[in-house]
Design an enzyme around this catalytic site. Sequence first.
Site, PDB file in Angstrom:
ATOM      1  N   ARG A  91       0.845  -1.216   0.122  1.00 43.83           N
ATOM      2  CA  ARG A  91       0.097  -0.006  -0.110  1.00 43.83           C
ATOM      3  C   ARG A  91       0.620   1.007  -0.182  1.00 43.83           C
ATOM      4  O   ARG A  91       0.175   2.413  -0.706  1.00 43.83           O
ATOM      5  CB  ARG A  91      -0.606  -0.324   0.985  1.00 43.83           C
ATOM      6  CG  ARG A  91      -1.695   1.058   1.710  1.00 43.83           C
ATOM      7  CD  ARG A  91      -2.890   1.153   2.604  1.00 43.83           C
ATOM      8  NE  ARG A  91      -4.156   0.252   2.805  1.00 43.83           N
ATOM      9  CZ  ARG A  91      -4.032  -0.853   3.535  1.00 43.83           C
ATOM     10  NH1 ARG A  91      -3.229  -0.725   5.177  1.00 43.83           N
ATOM     11  NH2 ARG A  91      -5.104  -2.032   2.769  1.00 43.83           N
ATOM     12  N   TYR A  92       2.164   1.116   0.805  1.00 44.37           N
ATOM     13  CA  TYR A  92       3.090   2.203   0.459  1.00 44.37           C
ATOM     14  C   TYR A  92       4.375   2.320  -0.033  1.00 44.37           C
ATOM     15  O   TYR A  92       4.505   1.169   0.593  1.00 44.37           O
ATOM     16  CB  TYR A  92       3.275   2.017   2.045  1.00 44.37           C
ATOM     17  CG  TYR A  92       1.816   3.179   3.337  1.00 44.37           C
ATOM     18  CD1 TYR A  92       1.158   4.225   3.195  1.00 44.37           C
ATOM     19  CD2 TYR A  92       1.637   1.477   3.788  1.00 44.37           C
ATOM     20  CE1 TYR A  92       0.143   3.949   4.008  1.00 44.37           C
ATOM     21  CE2 TYR A  92       0.561   2.003   4.928  1.00 44.37           C
ATOM     22  CZ  TYR A  92      -0.001   3.114   4.796  1.00 44.37           C
ATOM     23  OH  TYR A  92      -0.535   3.859   5.588  1.00 44.37           O
ATOM     24  N   ARG A  95       7.431   0.196   2.157  1.00 44.37           N
ATOM     25  CA  ARG A  95       6.397  -1.070   2.965  1.00 44.37           C
ATOM     26  C   ARG A  95       5.426  -1.735   2.436  1.00 44.37           C
ATOM     27  O   ARG A  95       4.761  -1.612   2.452  1.00 44.37           O
ATOM     28  CB  ARG A  95       6.769  -0.854   4.457  1.00 44.37           C
ATOM     29  CG  ARG A  95       5.961   0.493   4.020  1.00 44.37           C
ATOM     30  CD  ARG A  95       5.847   0.751   6.033  1.00 44.37           C
ATOM     31  NE  ARG A  95       4.474   1.971   6.737  1.00 44.37           N
ATOM     32  CZ  ARG A  95       4.300   3.237   6.123  1.00 44.37           C
ATOM     33  NH1 ARG A  95       5.320   3.573   4.669  1.00 44.37           N
ATOM     34  NH2 ARG A  95       3.549   4.237   6.569  1.00 44.37           N
ATOM     35  N   CYS A 104      -3.538 -18.282  14.017  1.00 46.27           N
ATOM     36  CA  CYS A 104      -3.499 -17.406  15.377  1.00 46.27           C
ATOM     37  C   CYS A 104      -3.429 -18.260  16.543  1.00 46.27           C
ATOM     38  O   CYS A 104      -4.604 -19.221  16.833  1.00 46.27           O
ATOM     39  CB  CYS A 104      -4.265 -16.735  15.498  1.00 46.27           C
ATOM     40  SG  CYS A 104      -4.333 -14.748  14.767  1.00 46.27           S
ATOM     41  N   CYS A 108      -9.101 -13.132  18.216  1.00 46.66           N
ATOM     42  CA  CYS A 108     -10.020 -12.678  18.822  1.00 46.66           C
ATOM     43  C   CYS A 108     -11.061 -11.932  18.122  1.00 46.66           C
ATOM     44  O   CYS A 108     -11.653 -11.702  17.241  1.00 46.66           O
ATOM     45  CB  CYS A 108      -8.727 -11.056  18.920  1.00 46.66           C
ATOM     46  SG  CYS A 108      -7.004 -11.549  19.222  1.00 46.66           S
ATOM     47  N   CYS A 111     -11.152  -9.401  15.588  1.00 45.84           N
ATOM     48  CA  CYS A 111     -10.117  -9.110  15.087  1.00 45.84           C
ATOM     49  C   CYS A 111     -10.843  -8.994  13.347  1.00 45.84           C
ATOM     50  O   CYS A 111     -11.581  -8.680  12.640  1.00 45.84           O
ATOM     51  CB  CYS A 111      -9.863 -10.127  14.506  1.00 45.84           C
ATOM     52  SG  CYS A 111      -8.068 -10.744  12.832  1.00 45.84           S
ATOM     53  N   ARG A 113      -9.342  -9.039  10.757  1.00 46.57           N
ATOM     54  CA  ARG A 113      -8.652  -9.798   9.497  1.00 46.57           C
ATOM     55  C   ARG A 113      -9.961 -11.426  10.079  1.00 46.57           C
ATOM     56  O   ARG A 113     -10.122 -12.141   9.457  1.00 46.57           O
ATOM     57  CB  ARG A 113      -8.250 -10.310   9.763  1.00 46.57           C
ATOM     58  CG  ARG A 113      -6.918  -8.881   8.836  1.00 46.57           C
ATOM     59  CD  ARG A 113      -6.108  -9.464   7.994  1.00 46.57           C
ATOM     60  NE  ARG A 113      -4.518  -8.808   7.348  1.00 46.57           N
ATOM     61  CZ  ARG A 113      -3.690  -7.428   8.492  1.00 46.57           C
ATOM     62  NH1 ARG A 113      -2.930  -8.872   9.651  1.00 46.57           N
ATOM     63  NH2 ARG A 113      -2.982  -7.070   7.794  1.00 46.57           N
ATOM     64  N   ASP A 271     -11.591  -1.176  13.553  1.00 52.28           N
ATOM     65  CA  ASP A 271     -12.145  -1.646  12.179  1.00 52.28           C
ATOM     66  C   ASP A 271     -12.942  -1.510  11.854  1.00 52.28           C
ATOM     67  O   ASP A 271     -14.164  -2.755  13.197  1.00 52.28           O
ATOM     68  CB  ASP A 271     -11.232  -2.441  11.401  1.00 52.28           C
ATOM     69  CG  ASP A 271      -9.942  -1.419  10.957  1.00 52.28           C
ATOM     70  OD1 ASP A 271      -9.858  -0.309  10.991  1.00 52.28           O
ATOM     71  OD2 ASP A 271      -9.156  -2.067  12.020  1.00 52.28           O
ATOM     72  N   ASP A 308      -7.869   3.296  10.647  1.00 50.32           N
ATOM     73  CA  ASP A 308      -7.386   2.729   9.002  1.00 50.32           C
ATOM     74  C   ASP A 308      -8.591   2.768   8.258  1.00 50.32           C
ATOM     75  O   ASP A 308     -10.012   2.594   8.582  1.00 50.32           O
ATOM     76  CB  ASP A 308      -7.346   1.084   9.106  1.00 50.32           C
ATOM     77  CG  ASP A 308      -6.153   0.596   8.042  1.00 50.32           C
ATOM     78  OD1 ASP A 308      -5.727   1.088   7.799  1.00 50.32           O
ATOM     79  OD2 ASP A 308      -5.055  -0.150   8.880  1.00 50.32           O
ATOM     80  N   LYS A 315      -3.368   4.126   7.140  1.00 47.25           N
ATOM     81  CA  LYS A 315      -4.080   4.616   8.454  1.00 47.25           C
ATOM     82  C   LYS A 315      -3.352   5.844   8.459  1.00 47.25           C
ATOM     83  O   LYS A 315      -2.062   6.499   8.146  1.00 47.25           O
ATOM     84  CB  LYS A 315      -2.471   3.787   9.856  1.00 47.25           C
ATOM     85  CG  LYS A 315      -3.072   2.794   9.201  1.00 47.25           C
ATOM     86  CD  LYS A 315      -3.010   1.958  11.052  1.00 47.25           C
ATOM     87  CE  LYS A 315      -1.532   0.715   9.654  1.00 47.25           C
ATOM     88  NZ  LYS A 315      -1.492   0.065   9.587  1.00 47.25           N
TER      89      LYS A 315
HETATM   90  C1  LIG Z   1      -0.467  -0.945   8.881  1.00 51.20           C
HETATM   91  C2  LIG Z   1       0.100  -0.928   7.385  1.00 51.20           C
HETATM   92  C3  LIG Z   1       1.437  -0.644   7.412  1.00 51.20           C
HETATM   93  C4  LIG Z   1       2.283  -0.743   8.398  1.00 51.20           C
HETATM   94  O1  LIG Z   1       1.475   1.182   8.830  1.00 51.20           O
HETATM   95  P1  LIG Z   1       3.030   1.450   9.822  1.00 51.20           P
HETATM   96  O2  LIG Z   1       2.158   3.149   9.799  1.00 51.20           O
HETATM   97  O3  LIG Z   1       4.054   2.143   9.306  1.00 51.20           O
HETATM   98  O4  LIG Z   1       3.451   1.139  10.622  1.00 51.20           O
HETATM   99  C5  LIG Z   1       1.877  -1.554   6.421  1.00 51.20           C
HETATM  100  N1  LIG Z   1       1.275  -1.621   5.212  1.00 51.20           N
HETATM  101  C6  LIG Z   1      -0.485  -1.586   5.203  1.00 51.20           C
HETATM  102  C7  LIG Z   1      -0.881  -2.600   3.799  1.00 51.20           C
HETATM  103  C8  LIG Z   1      -0.510  -2.097   6.363  1.00 51.20           C
HETATM  104  O5  LIG Z   1      -2.163  -1.858   6.987  1.00 51.20           O
HETATM  105  S1  SF4 Z   2      -6.332  -9.917  16.586  1.00 53.75           S
HETATM  106 FE1  SF4 Z   2      -6.914 -11.168  14.572  1.00 53.75          FE
HETATM  107  S2  SF4 Z   2      -4.823 -11.674  13.387  1.00 53.75           S
HETATM  108 FE2  SF4 Z   2      -4.153 -10.389  15.874  1.00 53.75          FE
HETATM  109  S3  SF4 Z   2      -4.302 -12.584  17.211  1.00 53.75           S
HETATM  110 FE3  SF4 Z   2      -5.962 -11.349  17.343  1.00 53.75          FE
HETATM  111  S4  SF4 Z   2      -7.038 -13.170  16.153  1.00 53.75           S
HETATM  112 FE4  SF4 Z   2      -5.199 -13.389  15.237  1.00 53.75          FE
END
Ligand SMILES: *Cc1c(COP(=O)(O)O)cnc(C)c1O
Ligand code: SF4
Length: 351
Positions: A91-92, A95, A104, A108, A111, A113, A271, A308, A315
């Site tokens: 996305r960025y 990174r 996991c 949670c 979560c 995801r 989220d 986010d 974010k």
């Molecule tokens: C959260 C996230 C990051 C990391 O973001 P930082 O602000 O550097 O902590 C990088 N890529 C994706 C896709 C993310 O969701």
């Molecule tokens: S927040 Fe989601 S990805 Fe993170 S430990 Fe909990 S269940 Fe796993």
Amino acid sequence: MPRAKLRALTTVDQLVAEEWIAGGSVVDIRDVVTNFSLRISAEMRQAIGSGDHGLLRQFVPSAAELRVGPEELSDPIGDRAHMPVDGLTHRYPDRVILAVTQACDVYCRFCFRREVVGQGGLLGEAALAAALDYIRATPAINEVILTGGDPMTLAPRRLRGILEALAEMDHVALVRLHSRVPVVAPERIDSALIAALGAHPAVWIVLHSNHAAELTENARAALGRLSAAGIPLLSQTVLLRGVNDDAEVLAQLFRSFLRLKVKPYYLHHCDLARGTSHFRTTIAGGQALMAALRGRVSGTALPTYVIDIPGGFGKVPVADPWVRAGSDPGAYLLTDWRGGEHLYRDPERAI
Ligand SMILES: *Cc1c(COP(=O)(O)O)cnc(C)c1O
Ligand code: SF4
């Protein structure tokens, strides 16, 4: 004192036996767990058993998860909107995040995801190789963030293999692991895992933890082993209604992190994952909590409160100029890092 050895809890029958069926019938809970995986690690099962409800609400499924609001999304932060190869989100520019597993040690209930975690295991060999090829061929990538699922559930040998491959790429200066393992399964932080983490010269860990009650004696010892190995530790916390939406609870958590040499990094607004509205606070509520902490606790203890932007826009801090109040209460204008503007509205139930 030696404790009876508990195992992870993974079935509704075990929930019934623990008398952890709350806010609905057993039938409802079976319905919930067909959609969203159930797992409570031995460490957290033990901690819940000692009576802390900040933990119960995070890990024990509730019938409230069957309510899905119109604003809730199956991919709330848009991971799949920027996926050049399976498992990798870019996305960025500098990174990427690489989901090395869908597993996991706990699932949670809030979560972000939750639609994918627990549905599969490790990223396959071919997909992993393709992701590593993409990173190798993209010199702009300075940092690789291993996520999942939870990357620290990987066998040390497998984790070492990935870190060694990344260490061979000159442009990958940093590897970050986002993990809940040091608190929920501290027994995994053994010498083999710590040795594996040494396979890349600059590994950072971002610990996910939401309540000081998670920082059990075993968890504190595991974090001590990581910091003794020279691994820098940061934290991320999800702001959760009924768990930590209280200035005193957050102050205690952030101070505990600092004592364990974990620098508070992010406080995430919850989220828009499906079936999580009972956990969501309002934006104004989150801002009021951060304002209440400012001055009361050390500046070093304060994370950045972030949201986010739904749909995969990244974010941003919940503060001017990224987040500005809109024309009516609960409405906000969010500006992403590229300058794009997005409307956000506190869901009805959160108000
Ligand atoms: C959260 C996230 C990051 C990391 O973001 P930082 O602000 O550097 O902590 C990088 N890529 C994706 C896709 C993310 O969701
Ligand atoms: S927040 Fe989601 S990805 Fe993170 S430990 Fe909990 S269940 Fe796993």
